[in-house]
Design a protein around this motif. Sequence first.
Motif, PDB file in Angstrom:
ATOM      1  N   LEU A   1      94.535  71.575  44.649  1.00 57.65           N
ATOM      2  CA  LEU A   1      95.928  71.234  44.383  1.00 57.65           C
ATOM      3  C   LEU A   1      96.547  72.158  43.330  1.00 57.65           C
ATOM      4  CD1 LEU A   1      95.759  67.334  44.480  1.00 57.65           C
ATOM      5  CD2 LEU A   1      96.964  68.838  46.076  1.00 57.65           C
ATOM      6  N   ALA A   2      95.729  72.724  42.460  1.00 61.16           N
ATOM      7  CA  ALA A   2      96.243  73.655  41.452  1.00 61.16           C
ATOM      8  C   ALA A   2      96.702  74.978  42.062  1.00 61.16           C
ATOM      9  CB  ALA A   2      95.181  73.918  40.392  1.00 61.16           C
ATOM     10  N   GLU A   3      96.261  75.264  43.290  1.00 62.30           N
ATOM     11  CA  GLU A   3      96.604  76.543  43.925  1.00 62.30           C
ATOM     12  C   GLU A   3      97.731  76.422  44.940  1.00 62.30           C
ATOM     13  OE1 GLU A   3      95.424  79.197  42.776  1.00 62.30           O
ATOM     14  OE2 GLU A   3      93.803  78.337  41.557  1.00 62.30           O
ATOM     15  N   VAL A   4      98.104  75.200  45.319  1.00 63.85           N
ATOM     16  CA  VAL A   4      99.151  75.007  46.324  1.00 63.85           C
ATOM     17  C   VAL A   4     100.401  74.451  45.651  1.00 63.85           C
ATOM     18  CG1 VAL A   4      97.429  74.633  48.126  1.00 63.85           C
ATOM     19  CG2 VAL A   4      98.410  72.658  46.935  1.00 63.85           C
ATOM     20  N   THR A   5     101.459  74.291  46.425  1.00 64.23           N
ATOM     21  CA  THR A   5     102.694  73.734  45.872  1.00 64.23           C
ATOM     22  C   THR A   5     103.102  72.442  46.554  1.00 64.23           C
ATOM     23  OG1 THR A   5     104.083  75.048  47.388  1.00 64.23           O
ATOM     24  CG2 THR A   5     103.521  76.046  45.255  1.00 64.23           C
ATOM     25  N   ALA A   6     102.377  72.040  47.598  1.00 60.97           N
ATOM     26  CA  ALA A   6     102.725  70.830  48.342  1.00 60.97           C
ATOM     27  C   ALA A   6     101.460  70.179  48.877  1.00 60.97           C
ATOM     28  CB  ALA A   6     103.677  71.157  49.495  1.00 60.97           C
ATOM     29  N   ALA A   7     101.395  68.845  48.737  1.00 61.48           N
ATOM     30  CA  ALA A   7     100.213  68.085  49.149  1.00 61.48           C
ATOM     31  C   ALA A   7     100.563  67.160  50.295  1.00 61.48           C
ATOM     32  CB  ALA A   7      99.686  67.268  47.967  1.00 61.48           C
ATOM     33  N   ASN A   8      99.925  67.383  51.448  1.00 56.41           N
ATOM     34  CA  ASN A   8     100.090  66.492  52.600  1.00 56.41           C
ATOM     35  C   ASN A   8      99.082  65.357  52.431  1.00 56.41           C
ATOM     36  OD1 ASN A   8     101.557  68.807  53.519  1.00 56.41           O
ATOM     37  ND2 ASN A   8      99.690  69.583  54.482  1.00 56.41           N
ATOM     38  N   ILE A   9      99.542  64.200  52.005  1.00 55.23           N
ATOM     39  CA  ILE A   9      98.635  63.117  51.655  1.00 55.23           C
ATOM     40  C   ILE A   9      98.487  62.142  52.816  1.00 55.23           C
ATOM     41  CG2 ILE A   9      98.201  61.211  50.067  1.00 55.23           C
ATOM     42  CD1 ILE A   9      99.661  62.753  47.912  1.00 55.23           C
ATOM     43  N   ALA A  10      97.235  61.908  53.223  1.00 56.86           N
ATOM     44  CA  ALA A  10      96.940  60.954  54.291  1.00 56.86           C
ATOM     45  C   ALA A  10      97.432  59.568  53.887  1.00 56.86           C
ATOM     46  CB  ALA A  10      95.439  60.926  54.563  1.00 56.86           C
ATOM     47  N   CYS A  11      98.048  58.874  54.825  1.00 56.06           N
ATOM     48  CA  CYS A  11      98.744  57.616  54.522  1.00 56.06           C
ATOM     49  C   CYS A  11      98.025  56.373  55.029  1.00 56.06           C
ATOM     50  CB  CYS A  11     100.146  57.655  55.111  1.00 56.06           C
ATOM     51  SG  CYS A  11     101.182  58.974  54.474  1.00 56.06           S
ATOM     52  N   GLY A  12      96.751  56.500  55.411  1.00 50.97           N
ATOM     53  CA  GLY A  12      95.981  55.330  55.764  1.00 50.97           C
ATOM     54  C   GLY A  12      95.677  55.141  57.233  1.00 50.97           C
ATOM     55  N   PHE A  13      96.297  55.926  58.120  1.00 55.21           N
ATOM     56  CA  PHE A  13      96.070  55.724  59.551  1.00 55.21           C
ATOM     57  C   PHE A  13      94.953  56.602  60.100  1.00 55.21           C
ATOM     58  CE2 PHE A  13      99.778  53.374  61.721  1.00 55.21           C
ATOM     59  CZ  PHE A  13      99.826  52.438  60.694  1.00 55.21           C
ATOM     60  N   HIS A  14      94.828  57.838  59.609  1.00 56.94           N
ATOM     61  CA  HIS A  14      93.686  58.662  60.013  1.00 56.94           C
ATOM     62  C   HIS A  14      92.676  58.777  58.882  1.00 56.94           C
ATOM     63  CE1 HIS A  14      95.788  61.897  57.810  1.00 56.94           C
ATOM     64  NE2 HIS A  14      94.639  62.544  57.797  1.00 56.94           N
ATOM     65  N   ALA A  15      93.133  58.530  57.670  1.00 57.85           N
ATOM     66  CA  ALA A  15      92.310  58.567  56.463  1.00 57.85           C
ATOM     67  C   ALA A  15      93.169  58.043  55.328  1.00 57.85           C
ATOM     68  CB  ALA A  15      91.827  59.990  56.167  1.00 57.85           C
ATOM     69  N   GLY A  16      92.514  57.825  54.174  1.00 55.43           N
ATOM     70  CA  GLY A  16      93.251  57.363  53.015  1.00 55.43           C
ATOM     71  C   GLY A  16      93.237  55.850  52.898  1.00 55.43           C
ATOM     72  N   ASP A  17      93.003  55.355  51.702  1.00 55.05           N
ATOM     73  CA  ASP A  17      93.110  53.928  51.419  1.00 55.05           C
ATOM     74  C   ASP A  17      93.922  53.787  50.130  1.00 55.05           C
ATOM     75  OD1 ASP A  17      91.388  54.233  49.143  1.00 55.05           O
ATOM     76  OD2 ASP A  17      89.631  53.982  50.420  1.00 55.05           O
TER      77      ASP A  17
ATOM     78  N   GLY B   1     102.399  68.976  39.237  1.00 50.40           N
ATOM     79  CA  GLY B   1     103.714  69.442  39.664  1.00 50.40           C
ATOM     80  C   GLY B   1     103.773  69.850  41.113  1.00 50.40           C
ATOM     81  N   VAL B   2     102.905  69.249  41.927  1.00 48.97           N
ATOM     82  CA  VAL B   2     102.841  69.555  43.360  1.00 48.97           C
ATOM     83  C   VAL B   2     103.672  68.526  44.119  1.00 48.97           C
ATOM     84  CG1 VAL B   2     101.278  69.683  45.340  1.00 48.97           C
ATOM     85  CG2 VAL B   2     100.569  70.617  43.133  1.00 48.97           C
ATOM     86  N   SER B   3     104.501  68.972  45.049  1.00 50.05           N
ATOM     87  CA  SER B   3     105.305  68.026  45.819  1.00 50.05           C
ATOM     88  C   SER B   3     104.423  67.219  46.761  1.00 50.05           C
ATOM     89  CB  SER B   3     106.407  68.750  46.590  1.00 50.05           C
ATOM     90  OG  SER B   3     105.877  69.754  47.431  1.00 50.05           O
ATOM     91  N   ILE B   4     104.874  65.999  47.063  1.00 42.97           N
ATOM     92  CA  ILE B   4     104.097  65.058  47.869  1.00 42.97           C
ATOM     93  C   ILE B   4     104.751  64.874  49.229  1.00 42.97           C
ATOM     94  CG2 ILE B   4     103.498  62.607  48.096  1.00 42.97           C
ATOM     95  CD1 ILE B   4     102.961  62.570  45.102  1.00 42.97           C
ATOM     96  N   GLY B   5     103.954  65.088  50.283  1.00 41.67           N
ATOM     97  CA  GLY B   5     104.425  64.877  51.642  1.00 41.67           C
ATOM     98  C   GLY B   5     103.607  63.821  52.341  1.00 41.67           C
ATOM     99  N   ALA B   6     104.250  63.028  53.185  1.00 46.40           N
ATOM    100  CA  ALA B   6     103.556  62.002  53.962  1.00 46.40           C
ATOM    101  C   ALA B   6     102.941  62.639  55.199  1.00 46.40           C
ATOM    102  CB  ALA B   6     104.527  60.901  54.363  1.00 46.40           C
ATOM    103  N   GLN B   7     101.605  62.620  55.254  1.00 44.78           N
ATOM    104  CA  GLN B   7     100.921  63.146  56.431  1.00 44.78           C
ATOM    105  C   GLN B   7     100.641  61.981  57.368  1.00 44.78           C
ATOM    106  OE1 GLN B   7      97.020  64.932  56.056  1.00 44.78           O
ATOM    107  NE2 GLN B   7      97.557  66.470  57.563  1.00 44.78           N
ATOM    108  N   VAL B   8     101.507  61.834  58.361  1.00 49.39           N
ATOM    109  CA  VAL B   8     101.472  60.664  59.250  1.00 49.39           C
ATOM    110  C   VAL B   8     100.644  60.963  60.495  1.00 49.39           C
ATOM    111  CG1 VAL B   8     103.666  59.818  58.378  1.00 49.39           C
ATOM    112  CG2 VAL B   8     103.656  61.344  60.347  1.00 49.39           C
ATOM    113  N   SER B   9     100.085  59.905  61.071  1.00 51.81           N
ATOM    114  CA  SER B   9      99.101  60.096  62.133  1.00 51.81           C
ATOM    115  C   SER B   9      99.152  58.947  63.127  1.00 51.81           C
ATOM    116  CB  SER B   9      97.701  60.156  61.504  1.00 51.81           C
ATOM    117  OG  SER B   9      96.680  60.135  62.472  1.00 51.81           O
ATOM    118  N   TYR B  10      98.470  59.155  64.247  1.00 51.56           N
ATOM    119  CA  TYR B  10      98.147  58.022  65.109  1.00 51.56           C
ATOM    120  C   TYR B  10      97.244  57.062  64.326  1.00 51.56           C
ATOM    121  CZ  TYR B  10      99.603  60.934  69.107  1.00 51.56           C
ATOM    122  OH  TYR B  10     100.306  61.714  69.996  1.00 51.56           O
ATOM    123  N   ARG B  11      97.206  55.803  64.744  1.00 47.90           N
ATOM    124  CA  ARG B  11      96.310  54.820  64.130  1.00 47.90           C
ATOM    125  C   ARG B  11      94.901  55.094  64.671  1.00 47.90           C
ATOM    126  NH1 ARG B  11      97.584  49.612  62.044  1.00 47.90           N
ATOM    127  NH2 ARG B  11      99.694  49.839  62.885  1.00 47.90           N
TER     128      ARG B  11
END
Length: 261
Positions: free
Chosen positions: A27-43, A58-68
């Motif tokens: 995350l220190a090397e990128v500028t945007a984080a696609n964060i898993a939202c619980g459907f393919h991964a993530g709790d 200071g990394v922007s947060i994006g919703a990485q959405v998926s099939y269930r």
Amino acid sequence: MMAVLSINTDVGEGFGVWGVGDESALLAEVTAANIACGFHAGDPDILRRTCDTAAELGVSIGAQVSYRDLAGFGRRFIEVPPPTLVNDIVYQIGALQAFARIAGTEVTYVKAHGALYNAAARHEGHASAIVEAVGLVDPALPVLCQYRTRVWELAISAGLLPHAEVFVDRGYTDEGLLVARSHPDALLADPAAAAARAWEIVGTASVVSVDGIRTTVLPEQASAVALCVHSDTPGAVEIARETRKVLERNGSAPVPIGPER
């Protein structure tokens, strides 16, 4: 005028005891984080921890959405009725928005994951579901997707802002889409080669496919280009670091992805 550039990566992709390690180096090397939202991964624990880390860096947060599809890590196509898929995507964005707010930041873009991302390139119903869901939640949120895909076209028609996404570490088909992960040239894991190709794509709006065909992957005058480095590619940290260095040396330092308000 050069497009605004960002570097994004997929993070938070654990679940329960199958947790993820410390992703702060990436995350220190990128500028945007696609964060898993619980459907393919993530709790909930992982969502909160990942949002906290992204906010601190200071990394922007994006919703990485998926099939269930926890069992298949979101890499299996699922024939979800579009109205249900709209609600699934709204649900995922909303969950991440809550944790982003707790971390003192916000969700600033949306990106589909895995099979949903690939299907939306051509699948009318699932492309339209992504666009409709984003429009319902916040039409100012950019949608990361590939140029000339169906989701790209529908986003523009709906008045949303698509960010043209290209892949630093993945092989391309002659049509400018991603080759299957089973392909022998699916991954480009050499940091110097990946970074050089990233800059070539930005400069030429094209990429050479795995079959040696140069194909267009960016609009002629793209306003924003999102460069993706997959966190599970071997050497991901080094690939992201080298890509960032190449962009900065050429006067195009990457920035976080912000909403269009």
